[in-house]
Design a protein around this motif. Structure first.
Motif: not given
Length: 108
Positions: A74-95
């Motif tokens: 099974r895919a580990n959705y928590d890990r996948m979402n954690g990676l997506l969150g890490y990659l987009t954590e500071h997008c749009c200059q924090g806005g």
């Protein structure tokens, strides 16, 4: 997610067969897939798929569970979402911004 974890996950996904396998497991949902079914679906040899699943598992992107005499991945959705969150954590200059289809992953 820490930087080293993100690098490990991205390295695991940086191979066409592993990326295809991971995406197929994401599509399969919480039920997951047996390696034989996944290998047939992807058109790859089972021993090659085994190597790729091991790499994805080492990166924490997939996990397996024994169900009777079958192994289910099974895919580990928590890990996948954690990676997506890490990659987009500071997008749009924090806005506030729209993340588009990735926002739907929060329901996984």
């Amino acid at each position: 997610m820490e930087e080293n974890d993100a690098v490990l996950a991205l390295a695991a996904l940086a191979h066409p067969q592993r990326l295809r396998a991971f995406r197929a497991l994401v599509v399969a949902g919480p039920e997951g897939l047996a390696p034989s079914v996944l290998a047939e679906h992807l058109g790859v040899a089972r021993n090659a798929l085994s190597f790729h699943l091991k790499e994805l598992s080492h990166a924490g992107l997939v996990h397996s569970e024994q169900q009777g005499r079958y192994l289910i991945y099974r895919a580990n959705y928590d890990r996948m979402n954690g990676l997506l969150g890490y990659l987009t954590e500071h997008c749009c200059q924090g806005g506030a911004c729209e993340t588009g289809p990735a926002a739907a992953c929060r329901a996984c």
